[in-house]
Design a protein around this motif. Structure first.
Motif, short mmCIF file in Angstrom:
data_model
loop_
_atom_site.label_atom_id
_atom_site.label_comp_id
_atom_site.label_asym_id
_atom_site.label_seq_id
_atom_site.Cartn_x
_atom_site.Cartn_y
_atom_site.Cartn_z
N TYR A 7 0.82 -1.21 0.00
CA TYR A 7 0.00 0.00 0.00
C TYR A 7 0.85 1.26 0.00
O TYR A 7 1.76 1.41 0.82
N GLU A 8 0.54 2.19 -0.91
CA GLU A 8 1.28 3.44 -0.96
C GLU A 8 0.34 4.66 -1.01
O GLU A 8 0.70 5.71 -1.52
N ASP A 9 -0.88 4.48 -0.46
CA ASP A 9 -1.81 5.61 -0.39
C ASP A 9 -1.55 6.42 0.88
O ASP A 9 -1.03 5.92 1.88
N GLU A 10 -1.93 7.69 0.83
CA GLU A 10 -1.65 8.61 1.94
C GLU A 10 -2.27 8.15 3.25
O GLU A 10 -1.67 8.30 4.32
N GLU A 11 -3.47 7.59 3.17
CA GLU A 11 -4.17 7.19 4.40
C GLU A 11 -3.39 6.14 5.18
O GLU A 11 -3.17 6.27 6.38
N ASN A 12 -2.95 5.09 4.48
CA ASN A 12 -2.19 4.04 5.16
C ASN A 12 -0.83 4.54 5.62
O ASN A 12 -0.35 4.17 6.70
N ILE A 13 -0.20 5.38 4.82
CA ILE A 13 1.10 5.94 5.21
C ILE A 13 0.96 6.75 6.49
O ILE A 13 1.68 6.52 7.47
N PHE A 14 0.03 7.69 6.48
CA PHE A 14 -0.11 8.58 7.63
C PHE A 14 -0.56 7.83 8.87
O PHE A 14 -0.02 8.03 9.97
N ASP A 15 -1.54 6.93 8.71
CA ASP A 15 -2.03 6.16 9.86
C ASP A 15 -0.92 5.31 10.47
O ASP A 15 -0.85 5.15 11.69
N SER A 16 -0.05 4.77 9.63
CA SER A 16 1.06 3.97 10.12
C SER A 16 2.03 4.81 10.94
O SER A 16 2.49 4.39 12.02
N LEU A 17 2.34 6.00 10.43
CA LEU A 17 3.28 6.87 11.14
C LEU A 17 2.69 7.38 12.45
O LEU A 17 3.38 7.46 13.46
N VAL A 18 1.39 7.71 12.43
CA VAL A 18 0.73 8.15 13.65
C VAL A 18 0.72 7.02 14.69
O VAL A 18 0.89 7.25 15.89
N ALA A 19 0.54 5.78 14.22
CA ALA A 19 0.49 4.64 15.13
C ALA A 19 1.83 4.38 15.80
O ALA A 19 1.89 3.75 16.87
N GLY A 20 2.93 4.85 15.15
CA GLY A 20 4.23 4.67 15.77
C GLY A 20 5.30 4.05 14.90
O GLY A 20 6.44 3.86 15.34
N MET A 72 12.24 5.28 4.08
CA MET A 72 11.00 5.20 3.31
C MET A 72 11.34 4.98 1.85
O MET A 72 12.35 5.50 1.36
N SER A 73 10.51 4.22 1.16
CA SER A 73 10.67 4.08 -0.28
C SER A 73 10.53 5.46 -0.91
O SER A 73 9.84 6.34 -0.38
N ASP A 74 11.18 5.67 -2.05
CA ASP A 74 11.17 6.99 -2.68
C ASP A 74 9.76 7.49 -2.93
O ASP A 74 9.45 8.67 -2.69
N GLN A 75 8.88 6.58 -3.40
CA GLN A 75 7.50 6.99 -3.68
C GLN A 75 6.79 7.46 -2.42
O GLN A 75 5.99 8.39 -2.44
N ILE A 76 7.07 6.79 -1.30
CA ILE A 76 6.44 7.13 -0.03
C ILE A 76 6.96 8.46 0.48
O ILE A 76 6.19 9.33 0.91
N ALA A 77 8.27 8.65 0.43
CA ALA A 77 8.87 9.91 0.89
C ALA A 77 8.31 11.09 0.10
O ALA A 77 8.03 12.16 0.66
N ARG A 78 8.13 10.90 -1.20
CA ARG A 78 7.59 11.97 -2.04
C ARG A 78 6.17 12.34 -1.62
O ARG A 78 5.81 13.51 -1.56
N LYS A 79 5.37 11.34 -1.31
CA LYS A 79 3.99 11.60 -0.90
C LYS A 79 3.95 12.31 0.45
O LYS A 79 3.10 13.17 0.69
N VAL A 80 4.86 11.95 1.35
CA VAL A 80 4.91 12.61 2.65
C VAL A 80 5.28 14.08 2.47
O VAL A 80 4.68 14.97 3.08
#
Length: 208
Positions: free
Chosen positions: A85-98, A126-134
């Motif tokens: 998964y590389e959508d913003e929702e899963n990325i952000f929720d994962s980071l918020v979770a810890g 973070m994978s490049d695609q993930i870092a870019r979205k963040v």
């Protein structure tokens, strides 16, 4: 120093591949393997593990919820999401979770090992695609000014709990509301903040 790794992954083929990669690489050891979050929460000893590789889509409790519960028990435990998964929702929720790292499963083996080492040494790989979205999310967040001032006290409270990783039902239980009422508040929050998802709403809230 040997980096001790735990794997939480429901796909047997992926589990086996990760185990072979980690155990077959100098400086790494696969200490424990779990196919469900429930099993990990019951058996994983955070004091014996340096890095946890966590899938998101698991049967039963999700990987994101598992991260949250593990971090409540072991504050210094380092967790890296390993997912498709590389959508913003899963990325952000994962980071918020810890989670402190977020890597896609298509990452080449050598890069995955480097990411585990980086996380263990204090980095946030973070994978490049993930870092870019963040980065893009934070840039978008910077465009918001005082929109959060338009929220009611209740909406602000709900958004505050949302930013801490709480789910709709948990928020409803805390404020003695129905889940339907919480979701009505969320729709109003989205409208006032001119966003389309809880991720965007939380980003704007944290920027205020």
């Amino acid at each position: 120093m040997i980096i001790k790794v735990a794997i939480v992954e429901d796909n047997e083929k992926i589990r086996q591949g990760l185990t072979l990669l980690i155990d077959g690489s100098e400086g790494f050891e696969c200490k424990s393997i779990y196919s469900t979050a429930e099993d990990a929460l019951k058996k994983l000893n955070g004091d014996e593990i340096d890095v946890v590789l966590m899938d998101i889509h698991l049967p039963g409790i999700s990987g994101i919820e598992c991260v949250k519960k593990l971090k409540e028990k072991y504050q210094d435990l380092q967790v890296m999401m390993l997912t498709v998964y590389e959508d913003e929702e899963n990325i952000f929720d994962s980071l918020v979770a810890g989670a402190t790292g977020y890597i896609l499963k298509r990452t080449p083996p050598n890069e995955l090992l480097n990411a585990i080492r980086d996380l263990h040494e204090g980095g946030s790989p973070m994978s490049d695609q993930i870092a870019r979205k963040v980065v893009m999310a934070f840039q978008q967040m910077g465009k918001s000014n005082n929109e959060t001032e338009n929220l009611s006290d209740r909406e602000t409270e709900i958004l505050s709990y949302l930013s801490k990783g709480y789910h709709d039902k948990e928020i409803a239980d805390h404020f003695f509301l129905s889940v339907k009422t919480v979701r009505t508040h969320l729709r109003n929050i989205y409208k006032k903040l001119h966003v389309r998802s809880r991720t965007e709403a939380v980003l704007k809230f944290l920027k205020k």
